[in-house]
Design a protein around this motif. Structure first.
Motif, PDB file in Angstrom:
ATOM      1  N   SER A  86       1.790   1.425  14.093  1.00  0.00           N
ATOM      2  CA  SER A  86       0.327   1.406  14.000  1.00  0.00           C
ATOM      3  C   SER A  86      -0.299   1.247  15.380  1.00  0.00           C
ATOM      4  O   SER A  86      -1.316   1.883  15.689  1.00  0.00           O
ATOM      5  CB  SER A  86      -0.133   0.271  13.085  1.00  0.00           C
ATOM      6  OG  SER A  86       0.372   0.437  11.775  1.00  0.00           O
TER       7      SER A  86
ATOM      8  N   TRP B 134      -2.415   2.012   2.793  1.00  0.00           N
ATOM      9  CA  TRP B 134      -1.403   1.549   1.856  1.00  0.00           C
ATOM     10  C   TRP B 134      -1.182   2.480   0.673  1.00  0.00           C
ATOM     11  O   TRP B 134      -0.077   2.537   0.131  1.00  0.00           O
ATOM     12  CB  TRP B 134      -1.744   0.156   1.338  1.00  0.00           C
ATOM     13  CG  TRP B 134      -1.496  -0.910   2.361  1.00  0.00           C
ATOM     14  CD1 TRP B 134      -2.420  -1.625   3.053  1.00  0.00           C
ATOM     15  CD2 TRP B 134      -0.223  -1.362   2.844  1.00  0.00           C
ATOM     16  NE1 TRP B 134      -1.813  -2.493   3.935  1.00  0.00           N
ATOM     17  CE2 TRP B 134      -0.460  -2.359   3.821  1.00  0.00           C
ATOM     18  CE3 TRP B 134       1.098  -1.020   2.545  1.00  0.00           C
ATOM     19  CZ2 TRP B 134       0.573  -3.008   4.489  1.00  0.00           C
ATOM     20  CZ3 TRP B 134       2.130  -1.670   3.204  1.00  0.00           C
ATOM     21  CH2 TRP B 134       1.867  -2.651   4.162  1.00  0.00           C
ATOM     22  N   TYR B 135      -2.194   3.226   0.265  1.00  0.00           N
ATOM     23  CA  TYR B 135      -2.074   4.058  -0.936  1.00  0.00           C
ATOM     24  C   TYR B 135      -1.841   5.533  -0.642  1.00  0.00           C
ATOM     25  O   TYR B 135      -1.429   6.281  -1.528  1.00  0.00           O
ATOM     26  CB  TYR B 135      -3.320   3.904  -1.815  1.00  0.00           C
ATOM     27  CG  TYR B 135      -3.559   2.500  -2.284  1.00  0.00           C
ATOM     28  CD1 TYR B 135      -2.498   1.682  -2.687  1.00  0.00           C
ATOM     29  CD2 TYR B 135      -4.833   1.952  -2.318  1.00  0.00           C
ATOM     30  CE1 TYR B 135      -2.702   0.383  -3.101  1.00  0.00           C
ATOM     31  CE2 TYR B 135      -5.056   0.643  -2.734  1.00  0.00           C
ATOM     32  CZ  TYR B 135      -3.977  -0.129  -3.131  1.00  0.00           C
ATOM     33  OH  TYR B 135      -4.191  -1.425  -3.544  1.00  0.00           O
TER      34      TYR B 135
ATOM     35  N   TYR C 154      -8.064   0.409   4.735  1.00  0.00           N
ATOM     36  CA  TYR C 154      -6.945  -0.344   4.166  1.00  0.00           C
ATOM     37  C   TYR C 154      -6.321   0.420   3.000  1.00  0.00           C
ATOM     38  O   TYR C 154      -5.095   0.539   2.905  1.00  0.00           O
ATOM     39  CB  TYR C 154      -7.440  -1.713   3.695  1.00  0.00           C
ATOM     40  CG  TYR C 154      -6.381  -2.544   2.991  1.00  0.00           C
ATOM     41  CD1 TYR C 154      -5.499  -3.347   3.714  1.00  0.00           C
ATOM     42  CD2 TYR C 154      -6.266  -2.522   1.601  1.00  0.00           C
ATOM     43  CE1 TYR C 154      -4.539  -4.103   3.075  1.00  0.00           C
ATOM     44  CE2 TYR C 154      -5.297  -3.280   0.959  1.00  0.00           C
ATOM     45  CZ  TYR C 154      -4.442  -4.071   1.694  1.00  0.00           C
ATOM     46  OH  TYR C 154      -3.478  -4.809   1.058  1.00  0.00           O
ATOM     47  N   GLN C 155      -7.163   0.946   2.113  1.00  0.00           N
ATOM     48  CA  GLN C 155      -6.665   1.695   0.958  1.00  0.00           C
ATOM     49  C   GLN C 155      -6.004   2.993   1.380  1.00  0.00           C
ATOM     50  O   GLN C 155      -4.971   3.385   0.821  1.00  0.00           O
ATOM     51  CB  GLN C 155      -7.820   1.969  -0.010  1.00  0.00           C
ATOM     52  CG  GLN C 155      -8.361   0.727  -0.693  1.00  0.00           C
ATOM     53  CD  GLN C 155      -9.612   1.011  -1.492  1.00  0.00           C
ATOM     54  OE1 GLN C 155     -10.490   1.756  -1.045  1.00  0.00           O
ATOM     55  NE2 GLN C 155      -9.710   0.420  -2.684  1.00  0.00           N
TER      56      GLN C 155
ATOM     57  N   VAL D 108       1.217   5.212   3.731  1.00  0.00           N
ATOM     58  CA  VAL D 108       2.521   4.540   3.618  1.00  0.00           C
ATOM     59  C   VAL D 108       3.444   5.208   2.597  1.00  0.00           C
ATOM     60  O   VAL D 108       4.625   5.439   2.895  1.00  0.00           O
ATOM     61  CB  VAL D 108       2.338   3.042   3.301  1.00  0.00           C
ATOM     62  CG1 VAL D 108       3.664   2.400   2.916  1.00  0.00           C
ATOM     63  CG2 VAL D 108       1.737   2.319   4.506  1.00  0.00           C
TER      64      VAL D 108
ATOM     65  N   TRP E 176       6.874   6.769   3.880  1.00  0.00           N
ATOM     66  CA  TRP E 176       8.119   6.188   3.385  1.00  0.00           C
ATOM     67  C   TRP E 176       9.130   7.271   3.036  1.00  0.00           C
ATOM     68  O   TRP E 176      10.308   7.155   3.371  1.00  0.00           O
ATOM     69  CB  TRP E 176       7.797   5.313   2.180  1.00  0.00           C
ATOM     70  CG  TRP E 176       8.992   4.744   1.465  1.00  0.00           C
ATOM     71  CD1 TRP E 176       9.391   5.018   0.196  1.00  0.00           C
ATOM     72  CD2 TRP E 176       9.950   3.804   1.969  1.00  0.00           C
ATOM     73  NE1 TRP E 176      10.519   4.300  -0.129  1.00  0.00           N
ATOM     74  CE2 TRP E 176      10.887   3.551   0.947  1.00  0.00           C
ATOM     75  CE3 TRP E 176      10.092   3.151   3.193  1.00  0.00           C
ATOM     76  CZ2 TRP E 176      11.952   2.678   1.109  1.00  0.00           C
ATOM     77  CZ3 TRP E 176      11.167   2.277   3.349  1.00  0.00           C
ATOM     78  CH2 TRP E 176      12.072   2.051   2.320  1.00  0.00           C
TER      79      TRP E 176
END
Length: 231
Positions: free
Chosen positions: A38, A143-144, A139-140, A147, A151
């Motif tokens: 990041s 992570w949603y 943020y959403q 990521v 991954w």
């Protein structure tokens, strides 16, 4: 194998120690990898520079040297800090478990930083723009959207990093942590069968790395299951 009678309990508890070190070091490496990636992708020149220094130092220095420097350096640093408040303290010994776990986490975290950075760059920009258009906050989006896709791309190299952490746990025996290699050294001083003992340790590590390889393989299958219908 009768020569090892009386040592199996020690090997078992040594194995538990290895697994604990692995879990702690993995958590640290993942956290540092995400933070480092990041930082490298941020708009801040300072954060990018700090992340670059981190990856260059910990990927460039020998792992055993980092472990020794961290173990003895942190002990001296802690002693100096505590003496500021209590001059009567002579020396604070850093537990080998935490010294080793943190050192391995720092080393592998530097490699994970580059793995995660490359995976983040592989995420389709259109998906990110679509998420923003749906009024998702940063943020959403992270992570949603970013990521989960990162991954999938990072998994193959992530599996290699997990294997590195597992194998690096053997280094901690040099600072006195009683893991399986340390147990083998102690047993050898009694039974004098180094080949048998080290082959036993090798088989234990091979079993653990095989499990990691199988688990990562299943994770890859699961992460790529949505692509099957497009082939």
């Amino acid at each position: 194998m009768s020569l090892l009678d009386g040592w199996w309990d020690d090997f078992f508890f040594g194995l538990l120690t290895v697994l604990q070190v692995f879990a702690v070091a993995l958590a640290i490496a993942v956290a540092l990898g995400l933070l480092g990636a990041s930082a490298k992708l941020s708009n801040s020149r300072l954060l990018r520079a700090l992340a670059q220094v981190y990856t260059v130092v910990f990927r460039g220095a020998p792992e055993l040297l980092v472990l020794l420097l961290f173990y003895f350096g942190m002990a001296l640093t802690l002693t100096w800090f505590v003496q500021l408040f209590d001059p009567s303290v002579k020396f604070i010994d850093l537990p080998p478990f935490w010294a080793g776990s943190i050192a391995i986490g720092l080393i592998v975290g530097a490699y994970m930083t580059e793995t995660f950075r490359g995976a983040f760059l592989g995420v389709d920009r259109g998906h990110i723009e679509a998420a923003r258009a749906l009024s998702l906050n940063p943020y959403q989006v992270f992570w949603y959207v970013r990521v989960p896709q990162m991954w999938r791309l990072a998994l193959p190299n992530f599996g290699n990093h997990m294997l590195s952490i597992m194998k690096d746990t053997a280094l901690i025996s040099i600072i006195g942590l009683e893991e399986i290699l340390f147990v083998a050294k102690m047993a050898n001083s009694v039974v004098h069968r180094p080949f048998l003992l080290y082959v036993t340790v090798a088989m234990i590590y091979l079993a653990m790395t095989t499990v990691i390889t199988l688990v990562v393989g299943q994770l890859e299958v699961r992460a790529n299951r949505h692509l099957r219908g497009t082939r």
